[in-house]
Every structure is written in C-alpha cells, then in structure tokens.
Enzyme design. Structure first.
Site, PDB file in Angstrom:
ATOM      1  N   LYS A 197     -11.778   5.435 -17.718  1.00 14.23           N
ATOM      2  CA  LYS A 197     -10.994   6.680 -17.645  1.00 14.23           C
ATOM      3  C   LYS A 197      -9.551   6.292 -17.924  1.00 14.23           C
ATOM      4  CE  LYS A 197      -8.631   9.217 -15.560  1.00 14.23           C
ATOM      5  NZ  LYS A 197      -7.299   9.659 -16.074  1.00 14.23           N
ATOM      6  N   GLU A 272      -4.992  -3.143  -8.890  1.00 10.04           N
ATOM      7  CA  GLU A 272      -3.747  -3.753  -9.374  1.00 10.04           C
ATOM      8  C   GLU A 272      -2.704  -2.645  -9.289  1.00 10.04           C
ATOM      9  OE1 GLU A 272      -0.777  -4.671 -10.871  1.00 10.04           O
ATOM     10  OE2 GLU A 272      -1.567  -4.782 -12.902  1.00 10.04           O
ATOM     11  N   CYS A 306       4.546  -3.204 -14.123  1.00 11.69           N
ATOM     12  CA  CYS A 306       4.257  -3.303 -12.686  1.00 11.69           C
ATOM     13  C   CYS A 306       4.986  -4.476 -12.044  1.00 11.69           C
ATOM     14  CB  CYS A 306       2.763  -3.381 -12.438  1.00 11.69           C
ATOM     15  SG  CYS A 306       1.935  -4.572 -13.476  1.00 11.69           S
ATOM     16  N   GLU A 402       9.086   1.688  -5.722  1.00 13.64           N
ATOM     17  CA  GLU A 402       8.911   1.408  -7.147  1.00 13.64           C
ATOM     18  C   GLU A 402       9.432   2.603  -7.950  1.00 13.64           C
ATOM     19  OE1 GLU A 402       4.832   1.335  -8.804  1.00 13.64           O
ATOM     20  OE2 GLU A 402       5.434  -0.491  -9.846  1.00 13.64           O
TER      21      GLU A 402
HETATM   22  P1  NAD Z   1      -1.333   7.166 -11.035  1.00 16.19           P
HETATM   23  O1  NAD Z   1      -1.665   6.071 -10.094  1.00 16.19           O
HETATM   24  O2  NAD Z   1      -1.399   8.564 -10.554  1.00 16.19           O
HETATM   25  O3  NAD Z   1      -2.284   7.070 -12.322  1.00 16.19           O
HETATM   26  C1  NAD Z   1      -3.026   5.935 -12.683  1.00 16.19           C
HETATM   27  C2  NAD Z   1      -4.439   6.338 -13.100  1.00 16.19           C
HETATM   28  O4  NAD Z   1      -5.101   6.911 -11.978  1.00 16.19           O
HETATM   29  C3  NAD Z   1      -4.508   7.380 -14.203  1.00 16.19           C
HETATM   30  O5  NAD Z   1      -5.620   7.131 -15.032  1.00 16.19           O
HETATM   31  C4  NAD Z   1      -4.735   8.667 -13.434  1.00 16.19           C
HETATM   32  O6  NAD Z   1      -5.373   9.646 -14.198  1.00 16.19           O
HETATM   33  C5  NAD Z   1      -5.645   8.175 -12.326  1.00 16.19           C
HETATM   34  N1  NAD Z   1      -5.645   9.005 -11.132  1.00 16.19           N
HETATM   35  C6  NAD Z   1      -4.639   9.791 -10.643  1.00 16.19           C
HETATM   36  N2  NAD Z   1      -5.028  10.410  -9.527  1.00 16.19           N
HETATM   37  C7  NAD Z   1      -6.306  10.016  -9.284  1.00 16.19           C
HETATM   38  C8  NAD Z   1      -7.243  10.297  -8.260  1.00 16.19           C
HETATM   39  N3  NAD Z   1      -6.964  11.119  -7.262  1.00 16.19           N
HETATM   40  N4  NAD Z   1      -8.463   9.700  -8.321  1.00 16.19           N
HETATM   41  C9  NAD Z   1      -8.761   8.854  -9.315  1.00 16.19           C
HETATM   42  N5  NAD Z   1      -7.914   8.552 -10.314  1.00 16.19           N
HETATM   43  C10 NAD Z   1      -6.694   9.124 -10.297  1.00 16.19           C
HETATM   44  O7  NAD Z   1       0.094   6.887 -11.617  1.00 16.19           O
HETATM   45  P2  NAD Z   1       1.109   7.986 -12.207  1.00 16.19           P
HETATM   46  O8  NAD Z   1       1.106   9.242 -11.423  1.00 16.19           O
HETATM   47  O9  NAD Z   1       0.801   8.118 -13.623  1.00 16.19           O
HETATM   48  O10 NAD Z   1       2.505   7.251 -11.981  1.00 16.19           O
HETATM   49  C11 NAD Z   1       3.196   7.463 -10.774  1.00 16.19           C
HETATM   50  C12 NAD Z   1       3.874   6.203 -10.322  1.00 16.19           C
HETATM   51  O11 NAD Z   1       2.909   5.184 -10.126  1.00 16.19           O
HETATM   52  C13 NAD Z   1       4.844   5.572 -11.314  1.00 16.19           C
HETATM   53  O12 NAD Z   1       6.087   6.139 -11.275  1.00 16.19           O
HETATM   54  C14 NAD Z   1       4.855   4.144 -10.866  1.00 16.19           C
HETATM   55  O13 NAD Z   1       5.728   3.972  -9.787  1.00 16.19           O
HETATM   56  C15 NAD Z   1       3.464   3.932 -10.397  1.00 16.19           C
HETATM   57  N6  NAD Z   1       2.645   3.260 -11.424  1.00 16.19           N
HETATM   58  C16 NAD Z   1       2.476   1.942 -11.304  1.00 16.19           C
HETATM   59  C17 NAD Z   1       1.757   1.262 -12.266  1.00 16.19           C
HETATM   60  C18 NAD Z   1       1.543  -0.199 -12.166  1.00 16.19           C
HETATM   61  O14 NAD Z   1       1.016  -0.814 -13.067  1.00 16.19           O
HETATM   62  N7  NAD Z   1       1.943  -0.800 -11.080  1.00 16.19           N
HETATM   63  C19 NAD Z   1       1.229   1.926 -13.364  1.00 16.19           C
HETATM   64  C20 NAD Z   1       1.428   3.308 -13.455  1.00 16.19           C
HETATM   65  C21 NAD Z   1       2.132   3.945 -12.474  1.00 16.19           C
END
Ligand code: NAD
Ligand code: MN
Length: 498
Positions: A197, A272, A306, A402
């Site tokens: 996904k 991660e 990250c 973050e």
């Molecule tokens: P997120 O964690 O919401 O999204 C990551 C993945 O999880 C996406 O594929 C998303 O569709 C999926 N996802 C979201 N909600 C979900 C749920 N309830 N159940 C299952 N899957 C779900 O990240 P975001 O909202 O896109 O970004 C928000 C913040 O997260 C960023 O500002 C940053 O601080 C952090 N982030 C960190 C990393 C990292 O590599 N450490 C990567 C992306 C975002």
C-alpha cells in the site's frame, strides 16, 4: 516557477493511463470505482488519479497473495531462481531508470537528477544485494542432550528458516521507490508474497514497480499493489488476519496503530518510524566539513528524511561559525521545480506537509526563537525555504518533535556530557552524527548515544550491508543487512529421534 517544463513522452503516457492497481494478474479499478487525485507538488496541479482501494480490494489482494504463497510455481521455486528473478527485476529498473526518476520527481517533487542518482540507484543496488541473499539463507543443525533422554534414543535436530508468508507493506511518501524496495527485496529473496500500500500522495512508482515485476517474470500474485487512503486501505491491510507480517515506514502515530492492529492477529511486525536525529559538532572538528555535512543531512530531499540531521548541537566556542556556515549554504541553495536539473531544493510533498512545516516555523517565531535564515513558504507549489533556527530551548516542540521539512534547530553545548544528555533528550532514536577527529572522545560517545545508527564525520550513510532502524520511538526491527532476513523468516525447530 509556474512555467511548465517538458517531460518525457513515456512519463506523459504513464500518467495518462487509466487509473488501475495490480491484484494478481488483474490491473483493476477500486471495487466501488473510487478515485484519488495525485498532485504535482511543484505546481499544485492534479497530475492524474489512482484507484482509492477499499477494504474489499485489500481483502482480495491478500487472498491472492495467500493463495500464491501456499500453492503456486512461486511457492516451489528454487532459491537460485529467486536470485535470478531479483537480478532481472533490478536490470529492468536500470533500463527504465530515467523514466522512474522522472515519475518520482513529478509525484514527490524531488529533483529528477537526484532521484536517478540516489533513489533509483539505491533500489537497483539493494535488489541486487538481496538477490545474493536468496541462495544464502540457511538454518543450523544441533544435537540435543537433555538430562532425561530415553535410554537407547538419540536425537538429531535442525532449524529451518522458512519464508514468513504474506507480507503487508505500508510506506510513506518521502522515498516512495526506496521504501517499497526495502520491503520488496527481502520479501522476494526469502520467498514471501506481498501486498504493498503506497502512500496516498505517491502511488506512481509503486505501480511502475508492479509492472516491472510482472515483466521480470514474477508469477502474478507475488507482488500486488493496492493504492488508496491510509485509514481505509492501509488500516484494512494492517488488521487483515491473513497477513503474516506487516512492515511499515511512516509516522510514529500511525506506526503505533499498526503495531496494535498487528498484535490482535499476532502478525509479525517491523516499524520504521520517525526521527529527530542529532548532529553533534565538537570544537576540534573540521568545521567546513561539519557544516556541509549537516546542511546536506537536513536539506537533502527537502528535509523529508526520517534520519535527517534536524537537531544541531555545537560546542560553544565554534557555535556561531558553524551556524553561519550552514545558513550561508542554505541561502545559496537553488529552489525550484525538480524537473529543472539545476534545482537543489524542490517543493514539499503536499499542501498539508507545507502547512505543517511552516506551522512549526511560525510556532518557533511565537515562542521567541530566532530565524537565522529562511522561514518563508511560497507557491504555487508547496515550497518552504531552507531554514535555520537558533535561540531555542531544548523543550521547545521544534526541538522535540519531528518536523519533516528543511528546518534545522541549533543549540550550543559546553562539554561532552551535556552534548550526550541533549542528544538523548528526545523520544526518537533513529540516527545521530558526531563531528570530531578526537578519537578518544568519539569512542567514548558512541556507546552512550541511544540510536540505531551513529555516523562519525558523516550523516545518513545507508548501505545495503548495514542494518537500519530505530531505538525508542523510532521503531522496531531492522531493514537491510543480514539482519533483515530474520524479519522475513520464521524459524522452525525440527527434532528427530532415532
Ligand atoms: P503517515 O504515517 O500517516 O503515512 C504513512 C503511510 O501510512 C501511508 O501509506 C499512509 O497512507 C498510511 N496510513 C495512514 N494512516 C493509516 C492508518 N490508520 N492505518 C494504516 N495505514 C495508514 O504519515 P503522513 O501523514 O504522510 O506524514 C505525517 C508525518 O509523519 C510527517 O510530517 C513526518 O513527521 C512523519 N513521517 C515520517 C516518515 C519517516 O520515514 N520517518 C515518513 C513519512 C512521514
Ligand atoms: Mn497521515
């Protein structure tokens, strides 16, 4: 900035395709026909659409992956053939590297040149590294010798490593291709099947990967992609009882939800998650190197990394110099559309991320911090200028949370004990760097830093051979290196009496 830059005809053709995702051999729409917009972050315009996968789509994909894992040519495939397939997959990535890099640029905003040199190349190298593992996964043989052995009996035991099964992979948008390949590589090397996904924002290169996997010769059903919203398609995957292992890259908030969902089914899980990685500069360091390295560590990929060097701690007597050097570098970076080869800083991935990052900068201002450079956002597109913030307190949210954008917070310290205390005073523990040529100081500091990686005189050095993952709130488990094999296999203990 708004002038539209030319793209390759193949990229144009790719984004003009009807919106489809891959389940088994079926390029399919969502079960209810739902669609999601995909944006170009450099312009804010809609680039194309992808299916908004439903729980029914996820269920179908998991069942196909299950069936393929249990009974197919794939489930009987020799390790050597899995090796050859992975190698062929990498060759196809290499063949289409320029197209893939351009799609990553159009979808994520990052520079196409950098996407070719970094993102795509990292994936080619990593898949080839994992191809090597396919034939080298082994168990062990042991001789049990319990006290209460029945007389006349002997025992022979061996421990098999078996593919864990159906892998549900959910990834973020900052490195769409790399994050997918870090999960695909070990899954395909060990003989698992996958439902991926991709992030809501960045589905394009995941779909391209799926197409190349079929072309490489993977049997349909080995690698499935369901696009869609996190709380819908992602959540359905996370709580599906037929998934054997979940692997997630993204925010700590969502990571916790995935971990909890996994425990309901006792699904194996690796997470991660976020980071707030410190860079510690001692006064003996090569200061020009340190400034350049920390600037690259925080501004590369617009800070959406990250393990970005997002907290800078500098020994007091060289603090002003190092901060001025980094601010100078930041001010000199060329901001623009990632399609322009001279661009060094592209847009953030989304309007939401731009608002989030700029919101943090505003909060810093309100709390009395000093903006040493940058601080502004602008459009069209989702741009935030590289920003360095000083006069800020360790407990400020900008230091503790973050931000995930091109924003560096910097503070002075007096001695090594204080540097270690400040570096560790944060919920995350993904990476850290130490900048010094004092061998004794470096060796004394390394064991005291609570993070999964420590870099000395460099930052964000990742390699297929090196396990990568987090301490504390940065996650559970490791990706890459020999360590990753553990997370994609089960151990089966076999005892023979004779
Ligand atoms: P997120 O964690 O919401 O999204 C990551 C993945 O999880 C996406 O594929 C998303 O569709 C999926 N996802 C979201 N909600 C979900 C749920 N309830 N159940 C299952 N899957 C779900 O990240 P975001 O909202 O896109 O970004 C928000 C913040 O997260 C960023 O500002 C940053 O601080 C952090 N982030 C960190 C990393 C990292 O590599 N450490 C990567 C992306 C975002
Ligand atoms: Mn989210």
């Amino acid at each position: 900035m708004t002038a539209r830059l030319p793209i390759k005809p193949e990229s144009q053709a790719f984004i003009e395709r009807p919106p489809r995702m891959l389940i088994g051999a079926d390029w399919t729409a969502a079960s209810d026909g739902g669609l999601m917009n995909v944006y170009n972050p450099a312009t804010g315009e809609v680039l194309c659409q992808t299916p908004a996968g439903t729980p029914a789509d996820v269920d179908r994909a998991v069942r196909v992956a299950r069936q393929t894992f249990e009974d197919s040519a794939w489930s009987r495939m020799a390790p050597r053939e899995r090796q050859n397939l992975l190698w062929r997959f990498a060759d196809l990535l290499e063949r289409d590297a320029d197209l893939i890099a351009e799609l990553e640029c159009l979808n994520n905003g990052k520079s196409a040149v950098m996407a070719r040199l970094v993102d795509v190349q990292v994936c080619i190298d990593f898949l080839r590294y994992m191809a090597g593992w396919a034939t080298k996964i082994s168990g062990s043989v042991v001789t049990p010798s319990m006290s209460l052995m029945p007389p006349g009996s002997e025992y022979h035991s061996f421990i098999r490593r078996e593919a864990v099964g159906v892998v549900g992979a959910i990834v973020a948008w900052n490195f769409p291709l790399i994050l997918a390949c870090w999960k695909l590589g070990p899954a395909l090397a060990t003989g698992c099947t996958i439902v991926l996904k991709p992030a809501d924002e960045t589905p394009l290169t995941a779909l391209k990967l799926a197409e190349l996997a079929l072309e490489a010769g993977y049997p349909p059903g080995v690698f499935n992609v369901v696009t869609g919203a996190g709380p819908v398609a992602g959540a359905a995957l996370a709580c599906h009882p037929q998934v054997d292992k979940l692997t997630f890259t993204g925010s700590t908030v969502v990571g916790k939800q995935i971990g909890k969902a996994a425990m309901d089914n006792m699904t194996r899980v690796t997470l991660e998650l976020g980071g707030k990685s410190p860079a510690i500069v001692l006064d003996d360091a090569n200061l020009a190197d340190a400034a350049a390295g920390v600037a690259n560590g925080i501004f590369f990929n617009q800070g959406q990394v990250c393990c970005a060097s997002s907290r800078l701690y500098v020994q007091r007597k060289v603090f002003d110099k190092v901060v001025a050097d980094i601010a100078g570098i930041a001010d000199g970076l060329k901001i623009g559309n990632g399609l322009d080869p001279s661009t060094q800083i592209g847009p953030l991935v989304s309007a939401k991320q731009q608002a989030r990052v700029h919101g943090y900068i505003q909060l810093g201002r309100e709390k009395g911090a000093t903006i040493a450079c940058g601080g502004e956002q602008f459009g069209p597109g989702y741009f935030v200028k590289p920003t360095v913030i000083v006069n800020i307190d360790q407990q400020n949210p900008l230091v503790q949370e973050e931000i995930f954008g091109p924003v560096l917070v910097a503070m002075p310290f007096d001695d090594i004990d204080e540097a270690i205390r400040l570096a560790n005073d944060n919920p995350y523990g993904l990476g850290a760097s130490i900048w010094s040529n004092n061998l004794a100081a470096v060796h004394r500091m390394v064991p005291r830093i609570k993070s999964g990686s420590v870099w000395v005189n460099c930052h964000t050095v990742l390699d297929p051979t090196l396990p990568f993952g987090g301490y504390k709130m940065s996650g559970i488990g490791r990706e890459m290196g020999e360590a990753v094999i553990d997370y994609y296999t089960e151990q089966k203990t076999v005892v023979l009496r004779y």
